[in-house]
Design a protein around this motif. Structure first.
Motif, PDB file in Angstrom:
ATOM      1  N   PHE A  45       0.828  -1.202   0.000  1.00  0.00           N
ATOM      2  CA  PHE A  45       0.000   0.000   0.000  1.00  0.00           C
ATOM      3  C   PHE A  45       0.863   1.254   0.000  1.00  0.00           C
ATOM      4  O   PHE A  45       1.969   1.282   0.528  1.00  0.00           O
ATOM      5  N   THR A  46       0.313   2.292  -0.629  1.00  0.00           N
ATOM      6  CA  THR A  46       0.984   3.577  -0.712  1.00  0.00           C
ATOM      7  C   THR A  46      -0.073   4.667  -0.777  1.00  0.00           C
ATOM      8  O   THR A  46      -1.242   4.398  -1.086  1.00  0.00           O
ATOM      9  N   HIS A  47       0.328   5.897  -0.489  1.00  0.00           N
ATOM     10  CA  HIS A  47      -0.606   7.025  -0.560  1.00  0.00           C
ATOM     11  C   HIS A  47      -0.966   7.283  -2.018  1.00  0.00           C
ATOM     12  O   HIS A  47      -0.127   7.174  -2.914  1.00  0.00           O
ATOM     13  N   ILE A  48      -2.219   7.650  -2.258  1.00  0.00           N
ATOM     14  CA  ILE A  48      -2.669   7.863  -3.625  1.00  0.00           C
ATOM     15  C   ILE A  48      -1.878   8.973  -4.316  1.00  0.00           C
ATOM     16  O   ILE A  48      -1.714   8.954  -5.544  1.00  0.00           O
ATOM     17  N   GLU A  49      -1.343   9.930  -3.550  1.00  0.00           N
ATOM     18  CA  GLU A  49      -0.533  10.988  -4.149  1.00  0.00           C
ATOM     19  C   GLU A  49       0.787  10.472  -4.718  1.00  0.00           C
ATOM     20  O   GLU A  49       1.424  11.160  -5.515  1.00  0.00           O
ATOM     21  N   ASN A  50       1.200   9.279  -4.324  1.00  0.00           N
ATOM     22  CA  ASN A  50       2.438   8.699  -4.849  1.00  0.00           C
ATOM     23  C   ASN A  50       2.232   7.989  -6.179  1.00  0.00           C
ATOM     24  O   ASN A  50       3.213   7.659  -6.862  1.00  0.00           O
ATOM     25  N   LEU A  51       0.974   7.736  -6.535  1.00  0.00           N
ATOM     26  CA  LEU A  51       0.712   6.935  -7.733  1.00  0.00           C
ATOM     27  C   LEU A  51       1.204   7.550  -9.036  1.00  0.00           C
ATOM     28  O   LEU A  51       1.727   6.831  -9.897  1.00  0.00           O
ATOM     29  N   PRO A  52       1.073   8.866  -9.282  1.00  0.00           N
ATOM     30  CA  PRO A  52       1.571   9.391 -10.552  1.00  0.00           C
ATOM     31  C   PRO A  52       3.044   9.084 -10.795  1.00  0.00           C
ATOM     32  O   PRO A  52       3.416   8.671 -11.902  1.00  0.00           O
ATOM     33  N   ALA A  53       3.894   9.259  -9.793  1.00  0.00           N
ATOM     34  CA  ALA A  53       5.319   8.973  -9.970  1.00  0.00           C
ATOM     35  C   ALA A  53       5.568   7.480 -10.140  1.00  0.00           C
ATOM     36  O   ALA A  53       6.426   7.063 -10.929  1.00  0.00           O
ATOM     37  N   ILE A  54       4.825   6.665  -9.409  1.00  0.00           N
ATOM     38  CA  ILE A  54       4.974   5.215  -9.528  1.00  0.00           C
ATOM     39  C   ILE A  54       4.571   4.753 -10.927  1.00  0.00           C
ATOM     40  O   ILE A  54       5.266   3.953 -11.564  1.00  0.00           O
ATOM     41  N   LEU A  55       3.447   5.265 -11.412  1.00  0.00           N
ATOM     42  CA  LEU A  55       2.979   4.887 -12.742  1.00  0.00           C
ATOM     43  C   LEU A  55       3.934   5.370 -13.818  1.00  0.00           C
ATOM     44  O   LEU A  55       4.171   4.681 -14.816  1.00  0.00           O
ATOM     45  N   ASP A  56       4.493   6.568 -13.618  1.00  0.00           N
ATOM     46  CA  ASP A  56       5.454   7.104 -14.591  1.00  0.00           C
ATOM     47  C   ASP A  56       6.704   6.233 -14.662  1.00  0.00           C
ATOM     48  O   ASP A  56       7.246   5.999 -15.747  1.00  0.00           O
ATOM     49  N   ALA A  57       7.150   5.733 -13.511  1.00  0.00           N
ATOM     50  CA  ALA A  57       8.339   4.866 -13.475  1.00  0.00           C
ATOM     51  C   ALA A  57       8.023   3.452 -13.947  1.00  0.00           C
ATOM     52  O   ALA A  57       8.916   2.718 -14.369  1.00  0.00           O
TER      53      ALA A  57
ATOM     54  N   ASP B 120      -7.432   6.087   4.893  1.00  0.00           N
ATOM     55  CA  ASP B 120      -8.369   6.282   3.789  1.00  0.00           C
ATOM     56  C   ASP B 120      -7.696   6.610   2.452  1.00  0.00           C
ATOM     57  O   ASP B 120      -8.122   6.096   1.412  1.00  0.00           O
ATOM     58  N   PRO B 121      -6.625   7.451   2.405  1.00  0.00           N
ATOM     59  CA  PRO B 121      -6.004   7.758   1.112  1.00  0.00           C
ATOM     60  C   PRO B 121      -5.043   6.676   0.603  1.00  0.00           C
ATOM     61  O   PRO B 121      -4.427   6.856  -0.452  1.00  0.00           O
ATOM     62  N   LEU B 122      -4.912   5.581   1.323  1.00  0.00           N
ATOM     63  CA  LEU B 122      -3.953   4.555   0.931  1.00  0.00           C
ATOM     64  C   LEU B 122      -4.566   3.624  -0.119  1.00  0.00           C
ATOM     65  O   LEU B 122      -5.724   3.236  -0.028  1.00  0.00           O
ATOM     66  N   VAL B 123      -3.743   3.270  -1.091  1.00  0.00           N
ATOM     67  CA  VAL B 123      -4.153   2.392  -2.188  1.00  0.00           C
ATOM     68  C   VAL B 123      -3.361   1.092  -2.093  1.00  0.00           C
ATOM     69  O   VAL B 123      -2.139   1.113  -1.922  1.00  0.00           O
ATOM     70  N   TYR B 124      -4.063  -0.027  -2.190  1.00  0.00           N
ATOM     71  CA  TYR B 124      -3.401  -1.330  -2.273  1.00  0.00           C
ATOM     72  C   TYR B 124      -3.048  -1.635  -3.722  1.00  0.00           C
ATOM     73  O   TYR B 124      -3.909  -1.553  -4.608  1.00  0.00           O
TER      74      TYR B 124
END
Length: 229
Positions: free
Chosen positions: A16-28, A102-106
């Protein structure tokens, strides 16, 4: 698939990670181990003391190194770490990540996908910071290494009869250095609103067909209480 007592197949793993981290994760296109992630995280939900301990906790089997050099996954939702995050939000604990779970995404994958991709990995039988925790890089060891019945229980606190439950409930599947996102089977979030937000993030990254499921039972969702010093 095994029976209700042992390891189920496929064996789901979740990071799990914060949803705000997803753009950078998806970009990488991948998740990075804490030792490699650098400044990529927009919102860090990990506690400083825990991260420090993982940087010096050696992994005593191949490929070796330290726990912080692996991408961590749990074998079950509602982990002790997520409980800590949710409680610290509820209590308004000073000096900790304040946003709750709540803002965490699995990000969900499986042991079998990682193993088939021939990635280096290690499993632990409990909290990696504990000195008595055992590790193994062998698929066949998972049946007995991990306490599968405990991982399926909703209440996992220590008891007088079994004071080691919390440690075992924090068993991890550690992928060495990097985890490519094409090994994911999907994502899980707490609410429909978070699902819609995540789908927008995925669409912005050019991803329109990812499986996103709302799983409130994977979260604690504690509400914010009084601020404590």
């Amino acid at each position: 698939m095994t029976g209700p007592v042992g390891r189920r197949k496929p064996t789901l793993i979740m990071h799990f990670t914060h949803i705000e981290n997803l753009p950078a994760i998806l970009d990488a296109g991948r998740l990075f181990a804490d030792a490699l992630v650098g400044q990529r995280l927009a919102t860090n939900v990990g506690a400083v003391d825990i991260k420090a301990s993982r940087r010096v906790r050696a992994v005593p089997c191949p490929p070796g190194g330290f726990v912080a050099q692996y991408v961590p996954f749990y074998f079950a939702p509602r982990s002790p770490m997520m409980y800590r995050i949710a409680r610290e939000h509820q209590q308004g604990k000073v000096g900790r990540y304040p946003g709750g779970d709540d803002p965490l995404v699995y990000l969900v994958s499986s042991v079998e996908r990682v193993h088939k991709a021939d990635l280096a990995w290690v499993a632990s039988d409990g909290n990696c910071a504990a000195t008595l925790t055992r590790f193994s890089p062998l698929l066949d060891d998972l049946a007995d290494l991990v306490d599968w019945p405990l991982l399926r229980e909703r209440v996992w606190r220590d008891t007088t009869e079994d004071p080691d439950r919390v440690r075992r409930r924090a068993a991890e599947f550690l992928v060495h250095r990097e985890f490519p996102l094409d090994l994911l089977v999907g994502y899980a979030v707490r609410t429909p609103e978070r699902r819609d937000q995540l789908r927008r993030v995925l669409a912005d990254a050019g991803i329109i067909d990812q499986y996103v499921r709302v799983r409130p039972d994977w979260y604690y969702g504690f509400q914010r209480g009084e601020v404590q010093e």
